[in-house]
Motif scaffolding. Sequence first.
Motif, short mmCIF file in Angstrom:
data_model
loop_
_atom_site.label_atom_id
_atom_site.label_comp_id
_atom_site.label_asym_id
_atom_site.label_seq_id
_atom_site.Cartn_x
_atom_site.Cartn_y
_atom_site.Cartn_z
N ARG A 135 0.65 -0.95 -0.08
CA ARG A 135 0.12 0.23 -0.16
C ARG A 135 1.21 1.24 -0.49
N LEU A 136 1.92 1.14 0.91
CA LEU A 136 2.72 2.47 0.72
C LEU A 136 3.60 2.68 -0.59
N ARG A 186 1.72 4.58 -3.07
CA ARG A 186 2.19 5.97 -2.74
C ARG A 186 3.07 6.52 -3.52
N PHE A 191 -3.74 -0.04 8.74
CA PHE A 191 -2.28 -0.06 7.35
C PHE A 191 -3.68 -0.65 6.02
N THR A 221 -7.15 1.00 2.74
CA THR A 221 -6.01 2.21 2.13
C THR A 221 -7.22 3.46 2.44
N TYR A 253 -2.51 6.65 6.44
CA TYR A 253 -2.40 7.57 5.41
C TYR A 253 -1.82 8.40 4.95
N THR A 254 -2.94 9.23 5.63
CA THR A 254 -2.85 10.75 5.59
C THR A 254 -1.62 10.98 6.84
N LEU A 288 1.96 9.47 5.06
CA LEU A 288 2.55 10.02 4.12
C LEU A 288 2.72 11.89 4.24
#
Length: 286
Positions: A80-81, A84, A263, A266, A271-272, A275
């Motif tokens: 997932r990371l 991004r 995690f 998504t 994640y906000t 990231l």
Amino acid sequence: MSKIYLALIFTFLMSSCAFQTLHRNKDINYISPNTLENLPNKSLDVYAPKKADNLPVLVFFYGGSWKSGRKEMYHFLGNRLARRDVIVVIADYPLSPDFEIPEMQASALAAVNWTKDTIENYGGDPDRIFVSGHSAGGHLASLIAVKENELEPSENGKKLAGSILIDAAGLDMYGYLEKMSEGEGKKYLNAFTEDPAVWREYSSIYFLTEKLSPMLILEGERTYPSIRASRERFMKRIEEKGIENVRVKIFPKKKHIPMITQFLWTGSRVYTDVLGFIEEKSTDDF
């Protein structure tokens, strides 16, 4: 549901990061001949977008009370990371009762140094490396952050861009075991030994300096009381030393395990936060 609507959804999904092609390089040995002789061979996995070019890097260490865990359990985090545009390195490390905390830290340090030396080959930027971990892994990440001088610099002389601690345990293991080594803390003595000097040497709270790289601490509101108390003592020491680049975010209603399992989704707020921190500190002149 109309065919046109379905086609629009499919087009949107195909254009999103969720379908970005990844390279997953698995089971890479990171223990070099120059590393401590008593370290076992351990490996790591690298998750990177197919066309990665000079991207920020996150080195992640999993939790498991310093006695359990394996990197394959966290492929969801790497996938997932990486989708991004963050290259993710997930490393195995020695576990108790076969090994103790000095070997664990030495191994984690070797994994980060391997990353600094090698990550350009996978499209990563050695000047933008973040260390992270959950629970016991957060403890190892914190030790690397506060003992950054033990890391090898990149060619530009830089070491860490920052650290992200996710419900980290053991920030003040000395303070905890001093009170609890005969009670609930006894189960951690296989890793931390019965020597209070070792407890202190591997408690990051005692190594804080003004040179600390930016740090983001993510904690569940309903985490274990020992984790909360240790983080509170850690932040008190941060304030006493006038260190300004440490940020704490509390996740309402979250318990310890859900701090990492979130995690899986998504759209999760985590994640906000993660990231955003990586992007912000990637552009800082640290």
